[in-house]
Design a protein around this motif. Sequence first.
Motif, short mmCIF file in Angstrom:
data_model
loop_
_atom_site.label_atom_id
_atom_site.label_comp_id
_atom_site.label_asym_id
_atom_site.label_seq_id
_atom_site.Cartn_x
_atom_site.Cartn_y
_atom_site.Cartn_z
N TRP A 38 -0.97 -54.22 97.16
CA TRP A 38 -1.34 -53.03 97.92
C TRP A 38 -2.34 -53.37 99.02
O TRP A 38 -2.26 -52.86 100.13
N PRO A 41 0.00 -56.62 101.77
CA PRO A 41 1.46 -56.59 101.55
C PRO A 41 2.19 -57.84 102.03
O PRO A 41 3.24 -58.17 101.48
N ALA A 44 3.01 -60.45 99.31
CA ALA A 44 3.69 -59.90 98.13
C ALA A 44 4.57 -60.94 97.44
O ALA A 44 4.60 -60.99 96.21
#
Length: 77
Positions: A38, A41, A44
């Motif tokens: 979060w 990103p 990720a």
Amino acid sequence: MTETAWIALAAALSISVAAIGATVAQGKATTAAMDAIWRQPEAANDVRGALIVSLALMEAIAIYGLLIGLLIIFMLG
């Protein structure tokens, strides 16, 4: 208590402690990974890969607890 009852109690404790410990660790790791994704990103894929490896290792600990419980039952019971 009889000897069989003590063996069953030992097996149940080994399985439950390993499962509870692995579950708590997996929850904390997943929470931290989702927070990291979060916040950043673009990282990720890296976070997801590290999460999958760490979850597999934590699950192995739960499987070891099950194995120890089964060994207790079959070797001593």
